[in-house]
Write an enzyme that holds these catalytic residues in place. Sequence first.
Site, PDB file in Angstrom:
ATOM      1  N   GLN A   1      -4.821  -1.398   9.681  1.00 62.59           N
ATOM      2  CA  GLN A   1      -4.416  -2.911   9.079  1.00 62.59           C
ATOM      3  C   GLN A   1      -5.283  -3.839   9.998  1.00 62.59           C
ATOM      4  O   GLN A   1      -4.715  -3.973  11.207  1.00 62.59           O
ATOM      5  CB  GLN A   1      -3.150  -3.024   8.854  1.00 62.59           C
ATOM      6  CG  GLN A   1      -2.883  -4.316   7.860  1.00 62.59           C
ATOM      7  CD  GLN A   1      -3.395  -4.497   6.477  1.00 62.59           C
ATOM      8  OE1 GLN A   1      -3.502  -3.355   5.869  1.00 62.59           O
ATOM      9  NE2 GLN A   1      -4.141  -5.409   6.186  1.00 62.59           N
TER      10      GLN A   1
ATOM     11  N   LYS B   1       1.007  -1.309  -0.060  1.00 60.54           N
ATOM     12  CA  LYS B   1      -0.059   0.062   0.085  1.00 60.54           C
ATOM     13  C   LYS B   1       0.770   1.189   0.001  1.00 60.54           C
ATOM     14  O   LYS B   1       0.511   2.254  -0.702  1.00 60.54           O
ATOM     15  CB  LYS B   1      -0.847  -0.183   1.363  1.00 60.54           C
ATOM     16  CG  LYS B   1      -1.911  -1.043   1.077  1.00 60.54           C
ATOM     17  CD  LYS B   1      -2.712  -1.170   2.517  1.00 60.54           C
ATOM     18  CE  LYS B   1      -3.847  -2.518   2.135  1.00 60.54           C
ATOM     19  NZ  LYS B   1      -4.415  -2.788   3.257  1.00 60.54           N
TER      20      LYS B   1
ATOM     21  N   ASP C   1     -10.667   3.150   3.936  1.00 57.62           N
ATOM     22  CA  ASP C   1     -11.366   1.575   3.854  1.00 57.62           C
ATOM     23  C   ASP C   1     -12.740   1.692   3.830  1.00 57.62           C
ATOM     24  O   ASP C   1     -13.466   0.749   3.225  1.00 57.62           O
ATOM     25  CB  ASP C   1     -11.136   0.853   5.090  1.00 57.62           C
ATOM     26  CG  ASP C   1      -9.573   0.045   4.681  1.00 57.62           C
ATOM     27  OD1 ASP C   1      -9.456  -0.377   3.412  1.00 57.62           O
ATOM     28  OD2 ASP C   1      -9.089  -0.524   5.740  1.00 57.62           O
TER      29      ASP C   1
END
Length: 280
Positions: free
Chosen positions: A94, A50, A117
């Site tokens: 995460q 990422k 997200d």
Amino acid sequence: MIIDGKAVAARVRAEVAAQVAELKRRGVAPGLTVVRVGEDPASAVYVRNKIKACAEAGLVSTEHHPDETISQAELLALIARLNADPAVHGILVQLPLPRHISEQVVLEAISPLKDADGFHPFNVGCLWTGKPAPRACTPHGVMRLLDEAGVDLKGKRALVIGRSNIVGKPQAAMLLERHATVTIAHSRTPDLAAEVARADVVVAAVGKAEMVKGAWVKPGAVVIDVGMNRGADGKLVGDVEFAAAALRASAITPVPGGVGPMTIAMLLANTAELAARTVR
Ligand code: NDP
């Protein structure tokens, strides 16, 4: 048609790079902050990818990497600082988190305005009520693949296999928004083969190697395989029996090279969009 996720993801990333360059001209440097707790090896790889993708698109990325002994209160305090930092436009925690920390509490602590997200319940509510907001990256990426493949969803029978909060449920909402007639199958669905046989569009997000048999696929259907499973030989395989399904489908995504590359591309797109909203 084999849907080339790598090519579509490259296009999305180029669009994001252009949007980022424009924002920088207007004095905004879009920034994503990733919080990775502890030493989960898979998380380390995901976060590295990422951060690399951010750099390629011109996004500023920072990583916070607290030890796995961090308390929930300390993690919430870190998120509160990031929520208040104007240089941070997107925040991603995460998963998985260590067991002593509630993922739900942490995800809900992220400001919905910085929710890269799209997992915050406020943004999930926006999705279901048709309001613009960051959307879960993987199903959002699937929608882009369907669009690029020229699939008209209106009135089509769409089957989503899997009902997780990160893929199955938001996928169903996005297909419904585009006027598909949506069915969601899950582990208690009695006759999955019959459900697949009826579907014009199948999105498989289960996590079981090749569990969707090619022979079930309706001739001419579109098949999107979200699954990422390690086969016995260590190779990545999807949830769909690819070779047999490809003989019947009009369009299908491969694994790897289908949905996988889209997830990070949509994360970059979400972050750039969150930054753009701060100057609208
Ligand atoms: P989850 O494990 O959270 O959800 C799996 C879903 O599959 C559940 O809803 C479960 O049903 C359902 N299921 C399990 N067994 C069956 C069965 N026999 N028949 C029908 N449904 C079944 O997984 P995720 O949604 O997080 O991920 C799904 C897959 O997608 C995984 O392989 C994952 O690695 C991959 N993935 C890929 C991404 C990418 O970037 N390409 C991103 C995210 C995920 P129930 O709810 O009843 O338990």
